[in-house]
Write a protein that holds these residues in place. Sequence first.
Motif, PDB file in Angstrom:
ATOM      1  N   VAL A 228      -6.843 -18.470  33.620  1.00 12.51           N
ATOM      2  CA  VAL A 228      -5.818 -18.916  32.680  1.00 12.51           C
ATOM      3  C   VAL A 228      -4.481 -18.889  33.415  1.00 12.51           C
ATOM      4  O   VAL A 228      -4.189 -17.932  34.120  1.00 12.51           O
ATOM      5  N   PRO A 229      -3.680 -19.943  33.243  1.00 10.49           N
ATOM      6  CA  PRO A 229      -2.383 -19.982  33.919  1.00 10.49           C
ATOM      7  C   PRO A 229      -1.590 -18.703  33.666  1.00 10.49           C
ATOM      8  O   PRO A 229      -1.521 -18.216  32.532  1.00 10.49           O
ATOM      9  N   ILE A 230      -0.983 -18.206  34.707  1.00  7.16           N
ATOM     10  CA  ILE A 230      -0.231 -16.969  34.603  1.00  7.16           C
ATOM     11  C   ILE A 230       0.872 -17.059  33.551  1.00  7.16           C
ATOM     12  O   ILE A 230       1.073 -16.143  32.755  1.00  7.16           O
ATOM     13  N   TYR A 231       1.567 -18.188  33.527  1.00  7.14           N
ATOM     14  CA  TYR A 231       2.711 -18.270  32.608  1.00  7.14           C
ATOM     15  C   TYR A 231       2.264 -18.121  31.162  1.00  7.14           C
ATOM     16  O   TYR A 231       2.973 -17.530  30.338  1.00  7.14           O
ATOM     17  N   LEU A 232       1.064 -18.612  30.840  1.00  4.04           N
ATOM     18  CA  LEU A 232       0.568 -18.461  29.475  1.00  4.04           C
ATOM     19  C   LEU A 232       0.255 -17.000  29.166  1.00  4.04           C
ATOM     20  O   LEU A 232       0.478 -16.518  28.047  1.00  4.04           O
ATOM     21  N   GLN A 233      -0.256 -16.299  30.152  1.00  2.00           N
ATOM     22  CA  GLN A 233      -0.600 -14.899  29.934  1.00  2.00           C
ATOM     23  C   GLN A 233       0.658 -14.058  29.733  1.00  2.00           C
ATOM     24  O   GLN A 233       0.692 -13.147  28.901  1.00  2.00           O
ATOM     25  N   VAL A 234       1.715 -14.378  30.495  1.00  2.00           N
ATOM     26  CA  VAL A 234       2.956 -13.618  30.345  1.00  2.00           C
ATOM     27  C   VAL A 234       3.622 -13.953  29.009  1.00  2.00           C
ATOM     28  O   VAL A 234       4.158 -13.080  28.322  1.00  2.00           O
ATOM     29  N   ILE A 235       3.571 -15.231  28.636  1.00  2.00           N
ATOM     30  CA  ILE A 235       4.148 -15.619  27.346  1.00  2.00           C
ATOM     31  C   ILE A 235       3.497 -14.834  26.217  1.00  2.00           C
ATOM     32  O   ILE A 235       4.174 -14.317  25.323  1.00  2.00           O
ATOM     33  N   LYS A 236       2.189 -14.722  26.268  1.00  2.00           N
ATOM     34  CA  LYS A 236       1.475 -13.968  25.238  1.00  2.00           C
ATOM     35  C   LYS A 236       1.962 -12.517  25.216  1.00  2.00           C
ATOM     36  O   LYS A 236       2.211 -11.937  24.156  1.00  2.00           O
ATOM     37  N   GLU A 237       2.109 -11.973  26.418  1.00  2.00           N
ATOM     38  CA  GLU A 237       2.572 -10.584  26.552  1.00  2.00           C
ATOM     39  C   GLU A 237       3.950 -10.411  25.908  1.00  2.00           C
ATOM     40  O   GLU A 237       4.193  -9.461  25.159  1.00  2.00           O
ATOM     41  N   ILE A 238       4.841 -11.335  26.194  1.00  2.00           N
ATOM     42  CA  ILE A 238       6.210 -11.235  25.662  1.00  2.00           C
ATOM     43  C   ILE A 238       6.214 -11.361  24.145  1.00  2.00           C
ATOM     44  O   ILE A 238       6.921 -10.634  23.442  1.00  2.00           O
ATOM     45  N   LYS A 239       5.403 -12.269  23.647  1.00  2.00           N
ATOM     46  CA  LYS A 239       5.326 -12.406  22.189  1.00  2.00           C
ATOM     47  C   LYS A 239       4.849 -11.106  21.553  1.00  2.00           C
ATOM     48  O   LYS A 239       5.340 -10.685  20.505  1.00  2.00           O
ATOM     49  N   GLN A 240       3.891 -10.484  22.203  1.00  2.00           N
ATOM     50  CA  GLN A 240       3.389  -9.217  21.653  1.00  2.00           C
ATOM     51  C   GLN A 240       4.455  -8.129  21.729  1.00  2.00           C
ATOM     52  O   GLN A 240       4.553  -7.271  20.846  1.00  2.00           O
ATOM     53  N   ASP A 241       5.283  -8.171  22.771  1.00  2.00           N
ATOM     54  CA  ASP A 241       6.396  -7.225  22.847  1.00  2.00           C
ATOM     55  C   ASP A 241       7.327  -7.406  21.660  1.00  2.00           C
ATOM     56  O   ASP A 241       7.881  -6.442  21.111  1.00  2.00           O
TER      57      ASP A 241
ATOM     58  N   ASN B 270       9.946 -18.929  40.096  1.00  2.00           N
ATOM     59  CA  ASN B 270       9.778 -20.228  39.441  1.00  2.00           C
ATOM     60  C   ASN B 270       8.892 -20.110  38.204  1.00  2.00           C
ATOM     61  O   ASN B 270       9.152 -20.738  37.183  1.00  2.00           O
ATOM     62  N   THR B 271       7.848 -19.320  38.342  1.00  2.00           N
ATOM     63  CA  THR B 271       6.951 -19.106  37.204  1.00  2.00           C
ATOM     64  C   THR B 271       7.699 -18.397  36.080  1.00  2.00           C
ATOM     65  O   THR B 271       7.560 -18.745  34.898  1.00  2.00           O
ATOM     66  N   ALA B 272       8.528 -17.423  36.471  1.00  2.00           N
ATOM     67  CA  ALA B 272       9.333 -16.711  35.466  1.00  2.00           C
ATOM     68  C   ALA B 272      10.253 -17.689  34.748  1.00  2.00           C
ATOM     69  O   ALA B 272      10.396 -17.652  33.514  1.00  2.00           O
ATOM     70  N   GLY B 273      10.861 -18.584  35.512  1.00  2.00           N
ATOM     71  CA  GLY B 273      11.728 -19.590  34.908  1.00  2.00           C
ATOM     72  C   GLY B 273      10.971 -20.447  33.915  1.00  2.00           C
ATOM     73  O   GLY B 273      11.437 -20.707  32.800  1.00  2.00           O
ATOM     74  N   ARG B 274       9.786 -20.826  34.305  1.00  2.00           N
ATOM     75  CA  ARG B 274       8.987 -21.662  33.417  1.00  2.00           C
ATOM     76  C   ARG B 274       8.677 -20.944  32.109  1.00  2.00           C
ATOM     77  O   ARG B 274       8.658 -21.557  31.032  1.00  2.00           O
ATOM     78  N   ILE B 275       8.422 -19.660  32.211  1.00  2.00           N
ATOM     79  CA  ILE B 275       8.090 -18.878  31.016  1.00  2.00           C
ATOM     80  C   ILE B 275       9.239 -18.927  30.012  1.00  2.00           C
ATOM     81  O   ILE B 275       9.048 -19.185  28.820  1.00  2.00           O
ATOM     82  N   TYR B 276      10.458 -18.703  30.491  1.00  2.00           N
ATOM     83  CA  TYR B 276      11.607 -18.745  29.583  1.00  2.00           C
ATOM     84  C   TYR B 276      11.830 -20.150  29.038  1.00  2.00           C
ATOM     85  O   TYR B 276      12.204 -20.342  27.879  1.00  2.00           O
ATOM     86  N   ARG B 277      11.570 -21.138  29.888  1.00  2.00           N
ATOM     87  CA  ARG B 277      11.719 -22.519  29.426  1.00  2.00           C
ATOM     88  C   ARG B 277      10.788 -22.794  28.255  1.00  2.00           C
ATOM     89  O   ARG B 277      11.171 -23.369  27.242  1.00  2.00           O
ATOM     90  N   GLU B 278       9.552 -22.337  28.391  1.00  2.00           N
ATOM     91  CA  GLU B 278       8.581 -22.572  27.317  1.00  2.00           C
ATOM     92  C   GLU B 278       8.941 -21.795  26.059  1.00  2.00           C
ATOM     93  O   GLU B 278       8.850 -22.297  24.940  1.00  2.00           O
TER      94      GLU B 278
END
Lengths: 116, 116, 116, 116
Positions: A7-20, A47-55
């Motif tokens: 699973v794309p990393i950015y999706l996994q981090v996004i999920k994590e942040i939402k849970q936070d 760059n991946t971190a940037g993408r996460i905030y963008r999404e």
Amino acid sequence: MEFDNNVPIYLQVIKEIKQDLIQGNLLLGDKMLSTRDLALKYQINPNTAGRIYRELEQEGICYTRRGLGTFVTDDTTILRKIQEDMASESIDSFFLTMRKLGFSKEELLRIINDKY
Amino acid sequence: MEFDNNVPIYLQVIKEIKQDLIQGNLLLGDKMLSTRDLALKYQINPNTAGRIYRELEQEGICYTRRGLGTFVTDDTTILRKIQEDMASESIDSFFLTMRKLGFSKEELLRIINDKY
Amino acid sequence: MEFDNNVPIYLQVIKEIKQDLIQGNLLLGDKMLSTRDLALKYQINPNTAGRIYRELEQEGICYTRRGLGTFVTDDTTILRKIQEDMASESIDSFFLTMRKLGFSKEELLRIINDKY
Amino acid sequence: MEFDNNVPIYLQVIKEIKQDLIQGNLLLGDKMLSTRDLALKYQINPNTAGRIYRELEQEGICYTRRGLGTFVTDDTTILRKIQEDMASESIDSFFLTMRKLGFSKEELLRIINDKY
DNA sequence: GTGGTCTAGACCACT
DNA sequence: GTGGTCTAGACCACC
């Protein structure tokens, strides 16, 4: 944190942040980590971190102030919305899988009683 | 079948085939679809279909007879193993997510009672 | 490198890479050639190179970091394991063939003394 | 007989038959199995059996008499030739592999003394 | 017809 | 630039 390679990393981090957010580790209006720090925290590329905030921004969960950083939205309805979306998605996919695996309602209730 | 764009097709089809095994749509020893027919069924490329069988073979779920086709293994323990693996993965990830979303045991029990 | 037409290319390259490990041309933790460079080195298709790394990864010989490349594992036991596996396979098949060809222990010892 | 899935079946059977010749299980001039019986013996397809005799014939190891069957050649030099070819190929590939794996002459002598 | 391998070329996520 | 996936199309061994 360990990532699921499929699973794309950015999706996994996004999920994590939402849970936070749901868990209150991150509050409405809070300043979020800089992309650089987010990259450090999760051992990912800036760059991946940037993408996460963008999404997240596109979902209305955060916004960016030039020179100040990225902040969690103040919108009080967003929390409930996130929680409902994530919960219903989790429940639906869980039910779908367990049904296909042949589990009855009673078995599920027992498992939850035993393990949760 | 509709594919989730965020997960490799071959993994989604593998999951589907495993569920067919659990549900009895596919029996021990059965001849499986030819790679070409599997490709047709899921509207995928024959190479992708080949990869699916290669991965399943490696998990011990099927075997190949040159020129004859691919067959479900006769190993009677494999069904149980697949079911346990898939169920425990599904349950674990469900519990993890729901816990992070703040659901209590009682809420989960109620949801299952109501919706499953 | 010249390939034996009767054995899949990817298996021959895998053998080659394992021998590089044994001979110390490739060290634990080393970054391996990129799939593209491996393809260039052996004059094969990048997809075939990818398959080679996939198979090696599955044997626990290397691992992949997204966007960074493929690396030899740090597991210090792997070298010995590879060497033992390859040697015992080579020895067994040699003994089997020579026995069927009617060679006695004394003849084998003499051949090795003379030619190795 | 168990086949190595990575080598064409007909090559594996050819090797087997040559070894039968060396071991005297098959004598010069002997009538060989019909392709049909060869297919039965090795559990292979009759077409594959046919190919095996075709290849052996081309190597001068057997010949076919219409309506009578396939026979081992009477050429007394052929046995020695086969044995030398197979032995030297086996020895060469064994030496090559063991050298790449770092085995010394002494180790090889010891292994043969111990295991053969 | 069956699967297996290989090439060629594309797109994607991540660094 | 890195590997991963996918498609398209070819050839091969075997049945």
